[in-house]
Design a protein around this motif. Structure first.
Motif, PDB file in Angstrom:
ATOM      1  N   ASN A 183      -8.229  -3.718  -5.094  1.00 15.35           N
ATOM      2  CA  ASN A 183      -9.585  -3.868  -4.542  1.00 15.35           C
ATOM      3  C   ASN A 183     -10.332  -2.538  -4.430  1.00 15.35           C
ATOM      4  O   ASN A 183     -11.465  -2.498  -3.967  1.00 15.35           O
ATOM      5  N   GLY A 184      -9.679  -1.430  -4.819  1.00 15.91           N
ATOM      6  CA  GLY A 184     -10.331  -0.133  -4.767  1.00 15.91           C
ATOM      7  C   GLY A 184      -9.963   0.714  -3.572  1.00 15.91           C
ATOM      8  O   GLY A 184     -10.316   1.893  -3.503  1.00 15.91           O
ATOM      9  N   ASP A 185      -9.264   0.140  -2.581  1.00 16.47           N
ATOM     10  CA  ASP A 185      -8.795   0.920  -1.437  1.00 16.47           C
ATOM     11  C   ASP A 185      -7.727   1.913  -1.891  1.00 16.47           C
ATOM     12  O   ASP A 185      -7.034   1.692  -2.892  1.00 16.47           O
ATOM     13  N   ILE A 186      -7.589   3.002  -1.125  1.00 19.78           N
ATOM     14  CA  ILE A 186      -6.611   4.038  -1.463  1.00 19.78           C
ATOM     15  C   ILE A 186      -5.756   4.351  -0.240  1.00 19.78           C
ATOM     16  O   ILE A 186      -6.276   4.572   0.856  1.00 19.78           O
ATOM     17  N   TYR A 187      -4.452   4.364  -0.423  1.00 16.42           N
ATOM     18  CA  TYR A 187      -3.526   4.775   0.640  1.00 16.42           C
ATOM     19  C   TYR A 187      -2.735   5.970   0.157  1.00 16.42           C
ATOM     20  O   TYR A 187      -2.202   5.989  -0.954  1.00 16.42           O
ATOM     21  N   GLU A 188      -2.633   6.967   1.045  1.00 20.27           N
ATOM     22  CA  GLU A 188      -1.850   8.160   0.745  1.00 20.27           C
ATOM     23  C   GLU A 188      -1.018   8.493   1.977  1.00 20.27           C
ATOM     24  O   GLU A 188      -1.569   8.780   3.043  1.00 20.27           O
ATOM     25  N   GLU A 204      -2.034   0.777  -8.597  1.00 23.85           N
ATOM     26  CA  GLU A 204      -1.361   1.921  -9.195  1.00 23.85           C
ATOM     27  C   GLU A 204      -0.689   2.756  -8.110  1.00 23.85           C
ATOM     28  O   GLU A 204      -1.232   2.914  -7.016  1.00 23.85           O
ATOM     29  N   TYR A 205       0.479   3.292  -8.440  1.00 22.41           N
ATOM     30  CA  TYR A 205       1.246   4.064  -7.454  1.00 22.41           C
ATOM     31  C   TYR A 205       1.843   5.301  -8.112  1.00 22.41           C
ATOM     32  O   TYR A 205       2.394   5.241  -9.209  1.00 22.41           O
ATOM     33  N   GLU A 206       1.715   6.411  -7.405  1.00 18.49           N
ATOM     34  CA  GLU A 206       2.364   7.656  -7.803  1.00 18.49           C
ATOM     35  C   GLU A 206       3.117   8.195  -6.595  1.00 18.49           C
ATOM     36  O   GLU A 206       2.516   8.436  -5.547  1.00 18.49           O
ATOM     37  N   GLY A 207       4.416   8.357  -6.719  1.00 18.69           N
ATOM     38  CA  GLY A 207       5.165   8.883  -5.589  1.00 18.69           C
ATOM     39  C   GLY A 207       6.643   8.587  -5.674  1.00 18.69           C
ATOM     40  O   GLY A 207       7.167   8.198  -6.724  1.00 18.69           O
ATOM     41  N   ASP A 259       5.324  -3.085 -14.376  1.00 21.98           N
ATOM     42  CA  ASP A 259       3.970  -3.499 -14.730  1.00 21.98           C
ATOM     43  C   ASP A 259       3.494  -4.633 -13.832  1.00 21.98           C
ATOM     44  O   ASP A 259       2.342  -4.660 -13.379  1.00 21.98           O
ATOM     45  N   ASN A 260       4.362  -5.589 -13.538  1.00 24.23           N
ATOM     46  CA  ASN A 260       4.001  -6.699 -12.651  1.00 24.23           C
ATOM     47  C   ASN A 260       3.668  -6.190 -11.255  1.00 24.23           C
ATOM     48  O   ASN A 260       2.729  -6.662 -10.606  1.00 24.23           O
ATOM     49  N   GLU A 261       4.436  -5.205 -10.766  1.00 28.27           N
ATOM     50  CA  GLU A 261       4.192  -4.638  -9.445  1.00 28.27           C
ATOM     51  C   GLU A 261       2.831  -3.959  -9.412  1.00 28.27           C
ATOM     52  O   GLU A 261       2.071  -4.110  -8.448  1.00 28.27           O
ATOM     53  N   GLN A 262       2.494  -3.215 -10.475  1.00 29.29           N
ATOM     54  CA  GLN A 262       1.217  -2.532 -10.515  1.00 29.29           C
ATOM     55  C   GLN A 262       0.062  -3.524 -10.532  1.00 29.29           C
ATOM     56  O   GLN A 262      -0.984  -3.286  -9.924  1.00 29.29           O
ATOM     57  N   HIS A 297       9.186   4.548  -1.532  1.00 29.06           N
ATOM     58  CA  HIS A 297       9.975   5.060  -0.412  1.00 29.06           C
ATOM     59  C   HIS A 297       9.790   6.582  -0.357  1.00 29.06           C
ATOM     60  O   HIS A 297      10.079   7.284  -1.324  1.00 29.06           O
ATOM     61  N   GLY A 298       9.272   7.066   0.776  1.00 31.77           N
ATOM     62  CA  GLY A 298       8.939   8.466   0.891  1.00 31.77           C
ATOM     63  C   GLY A 298       7.427   8.636   0.788  1.00 31.77           C
ATOM     64  O   GLY A 298       6.665   7.744   1.166  1.00 31.77           O
ATOM     65  N   PHE A 299       7.001   9.767   0.244  1.00 32.96           N
ATOM     66  CA  PHE A 299       5.559  10.010   0.147  1.00 32.96           C
ATOM     67  C   PHE A 299       5.003   9.496  -1.176  1.00 32.96           C
ATOM     68  O   PHE A 299       5.628   9.656  -2.231  1.00 32.96           O
ATOM     69  N   GLY A 300       3.816   8.878  -1.085  1.00 37.45           N
ATOM     70  CA  GLY A 300       3.204   8.386  -2.306  1.00 37.45           C
ATOM     71  C   GLY A 300       1.719   8.121  -2.135  1.00 37.45           C
ATOM     72  O   GLY A 300       1.183   8.154  -1.013  1.00 37.45           O
ATOM     73  N   ARG A 301       1.067   7.844  -3.243  1.00 36.17           N
ATOM     74  CA  ARG A 301      -0.368   7.542  -3.265  1.00 36.17           C
ATOM     75  C   ARG A 301      -0.578   6.281  -4.085  1.00 36.17           C
ATOM     76  O   ARG A 301      -0.097   6.181  -5.209  1.00 36.17           O
ATOM     77  N   ALA A 302      -1.310   5.337  -3.483  1.00 33.53           N
ATOM     78  CA  ALA A 302      -1.535   4.062  -4.149  1.00 33.53           C
ATOM     79  C   ALA A 302      -3.027   3.759  -4.209  1.00 33.53           C
ATOM     80  O   ALA A 302      -3.753   3.965  -3.235  1.00 33.53           O
ATOM     81  N   VAL A 303      -3.465   3.285  -5.366  1.00 33.86           N
ATOM     82  CA  VAL A 303      -4.827   2.766  -5.526  1.00 33.86           C
ATOM     83  C   VAL A 303      -4.697   1.256  -5.663  1.00 33.86           C
ATOM     84  O   VAL A 303      -4.140   0.754  -6.648  1.00 33.86           O
TER      85      VAL A 303
END
Length: 212
Positions: free
Chosen positions: A39-44, A18-21, A10-13, A30-36
């Protein structure tokens, strides 16, 4: 999962969004993931030991987008960056900076095709002026024309040395000098040639000219 583990996640989030991967045994991304991000930016894309590393796409909240290689959370390698103003860079990056060879297309349609050093035009490159069709081809230093180069227009060209200062030239070159803040030291000017014969002055005409 223990209560302590849930609290750490929870602290990391809260800090990283938010992160899924995929994760490694240490719980790092580590590996493939998607993070929101918060600030609203998205990395995949790819992660390594908790950091963006490898191929990925980063979409900024302001509309900008980077698609390319990351290393330790920084743009590093080949990538394409689309800016909110409509400009675009395609080329090499080093530690989040344009560095190496790349092509930059500006909002007004101008393009620069050449070498970069720490985000600035530096080395050999060609700047093409979209509105006139003219272009400068030569050396750059810290974002400015420097040393030997050519300014090429539709029917003539200027070739010479360029230095950084505030001087201005006359005619068409003045417009370019105002834009780029340079001084032009010409070697030669070439223009259209004509095949009409040149009549030699007679001895009498030469004497008359000398008398004047």
């Amino acid at each position: 999962m223990s209560d302590a583990g849930s609290e750490e996640l929870d602290n990391e989030q809260n800090q990283l969004g938010e992160y899924e991967g995929n994760r490694n045994d240490a719980g790092e991304r580590h590996g493939f993931g998607r993070a929101v991000l918060p600030n609203g930016d998205i990395y995949e894309g790819q992660y390594q030991f908790g950091k963006r590393h490898g191929q990925g796409t980063y979409r900024f909240k302001n509309g900008a987008r980077y698609v390319g290689i990351y290393s330790q959370n920084m743009k590093h390698g080949e990538g394409v960056f689309n800016y909110p103003d409509g400009s675009k860079y395609e080329g090499s990056w080093a530690e989040d900076l344009r560095h190496g060879y790349g092509i930059y297309t500006y909002p007004n349609g101008d393009t620069y095709d050449g070498q970069w050093h720490k985000h600035l035009r530096h080395g050999q490159g060609t700047y093409h002026y979209h509105s006139t069709g003219s272009k400068y081809k030569g050396s750059w230093e810290n974002g400015k024309m420097e040393s030997e180069g050519e300014y090429i227009h539709s029917n003539h060209r200027y070739k010479g040395n360029f230095v950084k200062n505030n001087d201005k030239a006359d005619g068409e070159w003045a417009e370019l000098a105002q834009i780029t803040n340079v001084k032009w030291i010409p070697k030669y000017i070439s223009g259209p040639t004509y095949n009409s014969p040149v009549r030699k002055a007679s001895a009498l005409e030469r004497e008359a000219a000398a008398a004047e």
